[in-house]
Design a protein around this motif. Structure first.
Motif, PDB file in Angstrom:
ATOM      1  N   ASN A 107       0.858  -1.190   0.000  1.00  0.00           N
ATOM      2  CA  ASN A 107       0.000   0.000   0.000  1.00  0.00           C
ATOM      3  C   ASN A 107       0.891   1.236   0.000  1.00  0.00           C
ATOM      4  N   ASP A 144       2.635   0.746   3.776  1.00  0.00           N
ATOM      5  CA  ASP A 144       2.515  -0.455   4.592  1.00  0.00           C
ATOM      6  C   ASP A 144       2.224  -1.646   3.696  1.00  0.00           C
ATOM      7  N   THR A 167      -0.245  -5.185   3.476  1.00  0.00           N
ATOM      8  CA  THR A 167      -1.349  -5.999   3.965  1.00  0.00           C
ATOM      9  C   THR A 167      -1.065  -7.440   3.583  1.00  0.00           C
ATOM     10  N   GLU A 188      -6.208 -10.891   8.677  1.00  0.00           N
ATOM     11  CA  GLU A 188      -5.486  -9.929   7.844  1.00  0.00           C
ATOM     12  C   GLU A 188      -4.515  -9.187   8.754  1.00  0.00           C
ATOM     13  N   ASN A 244      -1.172  -6.258   9.065  1.00  0.00           N
ATOM     14  CA  ASN A 244      -0.607  -5.061   8.460  1.00  0.00           C
ATOM     15  C   ASN A 244       0.793  -4.848   9.013  1.00  0.00           C
ATOM     16  N   HIS A 273       4.024  -2.346   9.128  1.00  0.00           N
ATOM     17  CA  HIS A 273       4.256  -0.908   8.955  1.00  0.00           C
ATOM     18  C   HIS A 273       5.362  -0.438   9.902  1.00  0.00           C
ATOM     19  N   GLU A 294      -5.970  -7.301  11.974  1.00  0.00           N
ATOM     20  CA  GLU A 294      -7.233  -6.598  11.715  1.00  0.00           C
ATOM     21  C   GLU A 294      -8.248  -6.899  12.817  1.00  0.00           C
TER      22      GLU A 294
END
Length: 116
Positions: free
Chosen positions: A27, A48, A50, A57, A59, A61, A72
């Motif tokens: 992303n 970031d 995913t 899910e 993430n 970062h 998530e």
């Protein structure tokens, strides 16, 4: 080896795309010329990754001078529609230019521990 936090995120995304069986999405939050690595205040470039693993899910970062992974399912929806994450897994290195494979391995360990 990456030269800045953005290159690290991109390299980790590429490695996970090759090494992980689920979906991996980079992303990008800026144009290439818009990121100033010396003035990011430890928060990286804002990009970031995913990663979908099983029913979860994740993430990946950079924030507050750390590399982290959030789930998530740990997010709490706020009335304005945004999501707040109180829980995160801090990865084993804080270097902006950490070796991408080390970070990819850390992410995959977090995901494997969740499946176990």
């Amino acid at each position: 080896m990456p030269a800045d936090a953005h290159q690290t995120v991109v390299a980790v995304a590429a490695l996970l795309t090759e090494q992980h069986n689920g979906a991996v999405t980079l992303n990008t939050r800026h144009e290439d010329s818009e990121y100033g690595p010396k003035s990011d205040g430890g928060f990286g470039c804002g990009c970031d990754v995913t990663i979908v693993g099983g029913d979860e899910e994740y993430n990946f970062h950079r924030g507050d001078s750390e590399w982290s992974v959030t789930r998530e399912s740990d997010g709490r929806k706020l009335s304005d529609g945004s999501t707040l994450y109180d829980t995160q897994e801090t990865l084993s290195t804080t270097l902006k230019t950490a070796h991408p494979q080390q970070l990819a391995d850390d992410i995959q360990r977090v995901m494997a521990a969740d499946r176990a």
